[in-house]
Enzyme design. Structure first.
Site, mmCIF file in Angstrom:
data_model
loop_
_atom_site.group_PDB
_atom_site.id
_atom_site.type_symbol
_atom_site.label_atom_id
_atom_site.label_comp_id
_atom_site.label_asym_id
_atom_site.label_seq_id
_atom_site.Cartn_x
_atom_site.Cartn_y
_atom_site.Cartn_z
ATOM 1 C CG PHE A 144 -2.225 0.700 1.001
ATOM 2 C CD1 PHE A 144 -3.075 0.381 -0.048
ATOM 3 C CD2 PHE A 144 -2.615 1.714 1.873
ATOM 4 C CE1 PHE A 144 -4.278 1.055 -0.234
ATOM 5 C CE2 PHE A 144 -3.813 2.390 1.700
ATOM 6 C CZ PHE A 144 -4.640 2.062 0.644
ATOM 7 C CB THR A 226 1.492 -3.808 -12.499
ATOM 8 O OG1 THR A 226 0.949 -3.378 -11.248
ATOM 9 C CG2 THR A 226 0.370 -4.100 -13.479
ATOM 10 N NE ARG A 228 11.116 -4.392 -10.411
ATOM 11 C CZ ARG A 228 10.621 -3.252 -10.897
ATOM 12 N NH1 ARG A 228 9.413 -3.225 -11.423
ATOM 13 N NH2 ARG A 228 11.344 -2.144 -10.875
ATOM 14 C CD GLU A 257 10.115 -8.342 -16.426
ATOM 15 O OE1 GLU A 257 10.759 -7.309 -16.683
ATOM 16 O OE2 GLU A 257 9.135 -8.361 -15.683
ATOM 17 C CG HIS A 275 8.545 -4.419 -16.760
ATOM 18 N ND1 HIS A 275 9.447 -5.021 -15.915
ATOM 19 C CD2 HIS A 275 8.210 -3.247 -16.148
ATOM 20 C CE1 HIS A 275 9.659 -4.257 -14.859
ATOM 21 N NE2 HIS A 275 8.915 -3.162 -14.973
HETATM 22 C C1 DGY Z 1 9.653 0.953 -12.182
HETATM 23 O O1 DGY Z 1 9.460 2.172 -12.128
HETATM 24 O O2 DGY Z 1 10.262 0.330 -11.309
HETATM 25 C C2 DGY Z 1 9.174 0.256 -13.410
HETATM 26 O O3 DGY Z 1 9.018 -1.095 -13.210
HETATM 27 C C3 DGY Z 1 10.157 0.520 -14.520
HETATM 28 O O4 DGY Z 1 9.522 0.597 -15.707
#
Ligand code: DGY
Length: 313
Positions: A144, A226, A228, A257, A275
């Site tokens: 959060f 979204t 890691r 990746e 990504h």
């Molecule tokens: C971040 O800002 O860590 C994103 O994953 C990079 O694109």
């Protein structure tokens, strides 16, 4: 004499002056950072490991990482060399937009519907499988921080009930967003219809969503990541998707990746993106500007605005 800034990959960088000198950006191919470079400008998907850090010339004082995450950098090695590390905490809203896009796309099977239509199946077989309702659903946010909170803000427009799990309780932010704290991850997983991951990758959070966590999810839950890739045990997720216990997933990040598990390609109920959380023209411009601003401040004052904690107090 120019100010040399090494980059971990070729980047579209504008011509500029810093501290009264022209800047020369040099792509450090195979990690070969030239002597005289003052900073290494890296992206969040390029490993800056101990081996690379050990080869940096003494002229380098800063690793300026383009991205809010910095799990690609060996912070202990950077600290040992006396380097500073900066990040770019300017990706919040764009990443939250993508998380919401994946929530909608996975729940409503947007990719599957599009493939169905393009394959000319509409006339043949009627409609594709039904999706999951988003509005009014229970959204479980793991992590959060700024991005998790930005997703919660979007969720309120969809009339969703928001639960969050975080290392520490965030009463002020949670109150403003009507989000309920779940100290135990399992409690959130058991209650949420949709789970969206926004935690940083650390040794503690690696495989946070493993087979046990997936089993604790509500049957038919939808998972979106979204953050890691290594936060999720991909083999366990594939197994849970195969049984249908996890009904659908939206994945923007993967453990290795740019590779990803082949098995996901065959799964109609999975939405896959490469990504792209920060991949808007505006956000990428903001990131470069913020990275360069950190380098400029470092050259002028020896300090940086977006200091990544190196744990060497
Ligand atoms: C971040 O800002 O860590 C994103 O994953 C990079 O694109």
């Amino acid at each position: 004499m120019a100010t040399i800034i090494a980059t971990t990959r070729p980047l579209p960088l504008p011509e500029m002056e810093l501290a009264g000198r022209q800047v020369r950006f040099v792509h450090a191919e195979a990690g070969a950072v030239p002597d005289g470079a003052v900073a290494l400008l890296s992206t969040a998907v390029d490993p800056v490991d101990a081996a690379l850090i050990s080869t940096l010339p003494d002229s380098v004082g800063l690793i300026a990482n383009l991205g809010v995450g910095y799990d690609n950098i060996d912070l202990a090695a950077a600290a040992a060399r006396g380097l500073l590390v900066s990040n770019t905490p300017v990706v919040t809203e764009d990443t939250a937009d993508l998380a919401f896009a994946l929530i909608l796309a996975a729940c409503r099977r947007v990719g599957q519907g599009e493939r169905f239509l393009r394959a000319g199946k509409w006339n043949e077989t009627g409609t594709p499988p039904l999706g999951t309702r988003v509005h009014g659903a229970k959204l479980g946010i793991i992590g959060f921080g700024a991005i998790g909170q930005a997703v919660a803000r979007r969720a309120s427009g969809f009339g969703m009930t928001v639960l969050y799990h975080n290392r520490s309780r965030k009463p002020v932010q949670a109150n403003a967003l009507s989000a309920r704290y779940c100290k135990d991850l399992a409690e959130l997983l058991a209650a949420a219809d949709i789970v969206s991951i926004h935690a940083p990758l650390t040794e503690e959070t690696r495989h946070l969503i493993d087979a046990d966590a997936l089993a604790a999810c509500k049957p038919g839950a939808v998972l979106v990541n979204t953050a890691r890739g290594p936060l999720v045990d991909e083999d366990a997720l594939i197994a849970a998707l195969e049984t249908g216990h996890i009904a659908a997933a939206g994945l923007d990040v993967f453990s290795e990746e740019p590779s990803f598990p082949e098995a996901l390609l065959a799964m109609e109920q999975v939405v896959l993106t490469p990504h792209i959380g920060s991949a808007t023209a505006q956000c990428r411009t903001d990131m470069v500007q913020r990275g360069i601003a950190n380098i400029a401040q470092f050259l002028e004052t020896g300090t940086i605005r977006d200091m990544v904690p190196l744990g060497r107090e």
